[in-house]
Design an enzyme around this catalytic site. Structure first.
Site: not given
Ligand code: AMP
Length: 283
Positions: A30, A37, A150
């Site tokens: 997102m 990311h 997550d």
């Molecule tokens: P989001 O943009 O928050 O929906 O996250 C996109 C992807 O990045 C999802 O698969 C999350 O699990 C992963 N993600 C978010 N924060 C972290 C983190 N601190 N370490 C590893 N992966 C992450």
């Protein structure tokens, strides 16, 4: 790196790459990129010939009164970071490309979606499953990268991919943390300076769980109790849940065995934070 906004275009790019025998990796996000990311992109870059990052703030996974309108966004910075990470395509569709007029289909992963974070966010994982299923069809990569941060989302997506027979390998990537242990998250931007300091208590609680498990503690009740005590020492943090469960069915455990997920969620000011650790227990 090329920015693509159309579903037809990204699908034909991926199809052409696969026809040439290339391995395609997709990283759904997102946006508002941080090192978490970037780690997903790095691993995808290492393992795949072509890397597609999707950037879509999915309205369907936000409940009424949640932070959809305030969700942090910075497209230009995201574009630069993805480019520097060696991403080939940044797929950033407008809302009407993902949800054209008349869209009324939903994917629901029963049971797994209503526990833990699903208790306070009853629509969330339905929204996630639906958009990820759509993305798997739009960007039919052989490998898809998700963060272990997550953990419940990862369990649900693995389940959905298996149940609906999506020909994609789901790859989990370990959580990237700040120096004090706080899991990186776009939502950390909501924290005031004082809240930011308090937020590391989630990781401290997980470390207490890790120490107890290392010492041979098998009682989920005693581990949860010790974690709760750590979190409650921080008055700014309002604990939502602690879950000690298996990592496939998310069934609560009384005695630890096999692969154990220890997860928690808490509210801190305007932010809702989650964190977890996975343990392999061999006794
Ligand atoms: P989001 O943009 O928050 O929906 O996250 C996109 C992807 O990045 C999802 O698969 C999350 O699990 C992963 N993600 C978010 N924060 C972290 C983190 N601190 N370490 C590893 N992966 C992450």
């Amino acid at each position: 790196m090329e920015v693509v906004t159309g579903v037809d275009r990204i699908r034909s790019i991926v199809a052409a790459a696969k026809a040439k025998g290339r391995v395609v990796g997709v990283v759904p996000t997102m946006g508002f990129f941080h090192r978490g990311h970037l780690e997903l992109m790095r691993v995808a870059r290492e393992e795949c010939d072509l890397v597609v990052v999707t950037l879509f703030v999915n309205p369907a996974q936000f409940g009424p009164g949640e932070d959809l309108d305030d969700y942090p966004r910075d497209f230009e910075n995201d574009r630069r970071l993805a480019d520097e990470a060696g991403v080939d395509y940044l797929f950033s569709p407008p809302r009407e490309e993902m949800y054209p007029e008349g869209f009324c289909t939903a994917v629901k992963v029963e049971g797994l979606s209503s526990v833990m974070c699903g208790e306070s966010r009853p629509c969330h994982f339905g929204g996630v499953a639906t958009v990820v299923a759509t993305l798997f069809n739009t960007v039919p990569a052989q490998r898809a990268y998700f963060g272990e941060k997550d953990a419940q989302q990862l369990v649900i997506i693995r389940r959905m991919a298996k149940d609906l027979d999506f020909p994609v390998e789901i790859v989990g990537v370990p959580t990237v943390r700040e120096p004090d242990g706080l899991a990186m998250s776009s939502r950390n931007a909501y924290l005031s300076e004082e809240e930011r300091k308090a937020a590391s208590v989630l990781h401290s609680a997980l470390q207490v769980a890790a120490r107890l498990i290392d010492e041979g503690e098998a009682s989920a009740f005693r581990i949860e109790d010790a974690m709760r005590e750590v979190v409650e020492r921080e008055p700014l943090v309002r604990l939502e849940y602690i879950s000690i469960c298996d990592n496939i069915y998310l069934s609560p455990l009384q005695e630890l065995s096999g692969e154990v997920l220890v997860a928690l969620a808490a509210r801190l000011g305007k932010a809702r934070l989650i964190d977890n650790m996975l343990f392999r227990v061999n006794w």
